[in-house]
Structure formats: structure tokens, C-alpha cells
Design an enzyme around this catalytic site. Structure first.
Site, PDB file in Angstrom:
ATOM      1  N   HIS A 126       2.692  11.112  -8.072  1.00  0.00           N
ATOM      2  CA  HIS A 126       1.667  10.101  -7.830  1.00  0.00           C
ATOM      3  C   HIS A 126       0.312  10.601  -8.314  1.00  0.00           C
ATOM      4  O   HIS A 126       0.138  11.772  -8.629  1.00  0.00           O
ATOM      5  CB  HIS A 126       1.571   9.757  -6.339  1.00  0.00           C
ATOM      6  CG  HIS A 126       2.631   8.816  -5.860  1.00  0.00           C
ATOM      7  ND1 HIS A 126       3.855   9.249  -5.429  1.00  0.00           N
ATOM      8  CD2 HIS A 126       2.649   7.469  -5.761  1.00  0.00           C
ATOM      9  CE1 HIS A 126       4.593   8.201  -5.071  1.00  0.00           C
ATOM     10  NE2 HIS A 126       3.871   7.106  -5.264  1.00  0.00           N
ATOM     11  N   GLY A 178       2.283  -1.771   4.199  1.00  0.00           N
ATOM     12  CA  GLY A 178       2.699  -0.900   3.097  1.00  0.00           C
ATOM     13  C   GLY A 178       2.079   0.477   3.202  1.00  0.00           C
ATOM     14  O   GLY A 178       2.287   1.322   2.335  1.00  0.00           O
ATOM     15  N   LYS A 197      -3.707  10.412  -3.917  1.00  0.00           N
ATOM     16  CA  LYS A 197      -2.775  10.155  -2.801  1.00  0.00           C
ATOM     17  C   LYS A 197      -2.868  11.302  -1.798  1.00  0.00           C
ATOM     18  O   LYS A 197      -2.841  12.476  -2.179  1.00  0.00           O
ATOM     19  CB  LYS A 197      -1.350  10.007  -3.325  1.00  0.00           C
ATOM     20  CG  LYS A 197      -0.363   9.570  -2.250  1.00  0.00           C
ATOM     21  CD  LYS A 197       0.963   9.131  -2.858  1.00  0.00           C
ATOM     22  CE  LYS A 197       1.956   8.718  -1.774  1.00  0.00           C
ATOM     23  NZ  LYS A 197       1.474   7.591  -0.964  1.00  0.00           N
ATOM     24  N   GLY A 256      -8.488  -3.385   3.368  1.00  0.00           N
ATOM     25  CA  GLY A 256      -8.870  -2.520   2.250  1.00  0.00           C
ATOM     26  C   GLY A 256      -9.188  -3.329   1.015  1.00  0.00           C
ATOM     27  O   GLY A 256      -8.783  -2.993  -0.101  1.00  0.00           O
ATOM     28  N   ASN A 283     -11.525  -3.823  -1.014  1.00  0.00           N
ATOM     29  CA  ASN A 283     -12.210  -3.318  -2.199  1.00  0.00           C
ATOM     30  C   ASN A 283     -11.499  -2.129  -2.829  1.00  0.00           C
ATOM     31  O   ASN A 283     -11.996  -1.547  -3.800  1.00  0.00           O
ATOM     32  CB  ASN A 283     -13.661  -2.918  -1.858  1.00  0.00           C
ATOM     33  CG  ASN A 283     -14.554  -2.848  -3.077  1.00  0.00           C
ATOM     34  OD1 ASN A 283     -14.492  -3.706  -3.953  1.00  0.00           O
ATOM     35  ND2 ASN A 283     -15.380  -1.812  -3.148  1.00  0.00           N
ATOM     36  N   THR A 312       1.551   4.314   4.269  1.00  0.00           N
ATOM     37  CA  THR A 312       2.484   5.417   4.495  1.00  0.00           C
ATOM     38  C   THR A 312       1.778   6.550   5.229  1.00  0.00           C
ATOM     39  O   THR A 312       0.573   6.527   5.425  1.00  0.00           O
ATOM     40  CB  THR A 312       3.068   5.935   3.164  1.00  0.00           C
ATOM     41  OG1 THR A 312       1.993   6.428   2.336  1.00  0.00           O
ATOM     42  CG2 THR A 312       3.803   4.833   2.419  1.00  0.00           C
ATOM     43  N   PRO A 352       8.003   1.521   3.255  1.00  0.00           N
ATOM     44  CA  PRO A 352       7.250   2.533   2.526  1.00  0.00           C
ATOM     45  C   PRO A 352       6.936   2.120   1.097  1.00  0.00           C
ATOM     46  O   PRO A 352       6.057   2.691   0.463  1.00  0.00           O
ATOM     47  CB  PRO A 352       8.177   3.750   2.553  1.00  0.00           C
ATOM     48  CG  PRO A 352       9.547   3.171   2.706  1.00  0.00           C
ATOM     49  CD  PRO A 352       9.368   1.964   3.581  1.00  0.00           C
TER      50      PRO A 352
END
Length: 263
Positions: free
Chosen positions: A152, A95, A156, A7, A9, A97, A120
Site C-alpha cells: 500500500h 470500510g 497507510k 472524511g 475531504n 480498518t 475490510p
């Protein structure tokens, strides 16, 4: 160690690239993005105005050039990367989730073939908070109600957050129960009085909130709140690099950030 970033970018990907480039003991070796992404073919350091010589690619075979991949993408992408890591003997810091229980079992099975840190939340502060929460829950296992709150940013896609779930798990572990058996995920309408021993969850999504988490222990006439707030994603990046360094001496096995902190 030679580091690959998935990921590359994205918001977190860029933060990880910058952290690796600033480190004295880690080398950026591979930058990945999904097929069709606009970033494919760009230098991984272009957003910083730097030329790294590492071009963003969707070719997972490039993982043969890396010692460890750091992945904060989506479950489907991470599981795809997982298989490539096994093929190319690349270690993995996850990392991401939102995994199902079956998908978590896939990660555990892969750890028999390569070393993985799966957490997490990679923040050192969050993982200290998890210890404090478990300690508090053991001492407040009677006469206190536990509630987990998290907030958040609007982008998300999973809820509650993986960190909120980990906090709920910490309380459940201290109370010697299974979280799924005592969790109240939502409340609406005539819910009735709160039952003893339940763990409630509340979720906010909005704006650019990086991540706020609080566990409330509410008793008669008093309450304790254990809170962690993130004001910068660099905390996740620095925790991830700490996890990478932990894996340097590991060949196989599934580890948590608690293992990293204890090392």
C-alpha cells in the site's frame, strides 16, 4: 437514499462524494470532517467545481438527515460516528480498518440497533478473490505453504492491511484453525525452517500504491498465486454504494460484503 460521507475531504471521501453525485438513486445529504479541518464550511462538491448545497461540517447531529453513513476514516472516528448513527437511526457502511477485537465487538453490539455492513475491503473483486482463496485453501490443506503479501501507499497507518488479514482468515477458516495461532507476522534473523501449517505475512509501504494483495500457495515443484490489484479507488466507492443499496431493506444486523454479493 440520503447518504452521509465521513472524511469528506480525504482521498476516499472525495471518491465517495463523486460516486454518490453521479448515481441516479442516491442523494448526498451530509458531508463530515473532523473538528478543526480546513474543509469545514466548504461545499462538498467544491473539489469537482460543483455546488451541491451540502456544506462540510463536524456536527454529527446532521446525521439525522441521512439514511446511511459511509465511513472510511480511523477506528476512533468511526466508533464516534457509530454512536451518532445509533442516536439518529442512520445505517452504516464501514470500510475503516485497524480495529482491535474489543472495538469490533462494539460494532457488533451496535448492529443490534442499526444495520451495518462492515468489511475490510469494499471492492467486489477483492471479495470474489476471498472466495477463491478459501476454495483453494480447502483443496491445498496438505503439502502447501500459505503466504499473504500486501502493498500500500506510504500514508497507510495499519499493517497488515485489513484485506490481508481477511485473506489470512479465509485460509485459516479453510484449514479449521485460528489465524492468531498460526500466523507469522514478521521474520528476522535466525528464524529456522518454515513450520507446516503456518500462514506468513509480508508488507510493503511506499509511494502511491493503492493496494496489491496476493496469497501464495507454495508446494513442491509448483505454486498457485491468487492476486488482486487496485489501480483506482473507484472500485471501493462502487462497492460501498452496492453495500448501501443492500442496507435499504435492512433495519438491524451486521453484514459483510459476502452477504452483499449473495443478495
Amino acid at each position: 437514499m440520503r447518504i452521509a460521507i465521513a472524511g469528506a475531504n480525504g482521498r476516499m471521501g472525495r471518491m465517495l462524494i463523486e460516486a454518490v453525485l453521479k448515481s441516479s438513486d442516491l442523494q448526498l445529504a451530509v458531508a463530515l470532517d473532523h473538528t478543526g479541518a480546513d474543509s469545514i464550511g466548504l461545499d462538498a462538491g467544491a473539489f469537482l467545481g460543483q455546488t451541491t448545497g451540502v456544506v462540510i461540517t463536524d456536527d454529527l447531529d446532521q446525521l439525522r438527515q441521512a439514511d446511511c453513513l459511509i465511513d472510511f476514516t480511523r477506528p476512533a472516528g468511526t466508533l464516534n460516528h457509530l454512536q451518532a448513527c445509533i442516536t439518529h437511526q442512520c445505517k452504516l457502511v464501514i470500510g475503516t480498518t485497524g480495529f482491535s477485537e474489543a472495538e469490533k465487538q462494539q460494532i457488533a453490539a451496535a448492529a443490534e440497533q442499526t444495520a451495518i455492513v462492515f468489511a475490510p475491503n469494499m471492492s467486489v473483486g477483492v471479495n470474489v478473490a476471498l472466495r477463491l482463496i478459501e476454495m483453494a485453501a480447502k483443496l491445498m490443506n496438505q503439502g502447501f505453504d500459505a503466504e499473504v503479501f500486501e502493498a500500500h501507499h506510504r500514508h497507510k497507518v495499519d499493517a497488515p492491511s485489513g484485506t490481508a488479514l481477511a485473506m489470512g482468515e479465509a485460509v485459516a477458516k479453510a484449514w479449521d484453525v485460528e489465524l492468531n495461532e498460526v500466523a507469522d507476522w514478521t521474520r528476522h534473523g535466525e528464524t529456522g525452517a518454515r513450520e507446516d501449517g503456518r500462514i506468513g505475512f509480508s508488507v510493503v509501504r511506499g509511494g502511491d500504491i493503492i493496494g496489491d494483495h496476493t496469497v501464495f500457495f507454495c508446494g513442491e515443484g509448483e505454486r498457485i498465486e491468487i492476486t488482486h490489484r487496485s489501480s483506482n479507488r473507484s472500485t471501493y466507492a462502487q462497492g460501498s454504494l452496492r453495500a448501501v443499496r443492500f442496507l435499504a431493506q435492512k433495519d438491524t444486523g451486521l453484514y459483510s460484503m459476502q452477504d452483499v454479493l449473495d443478495a
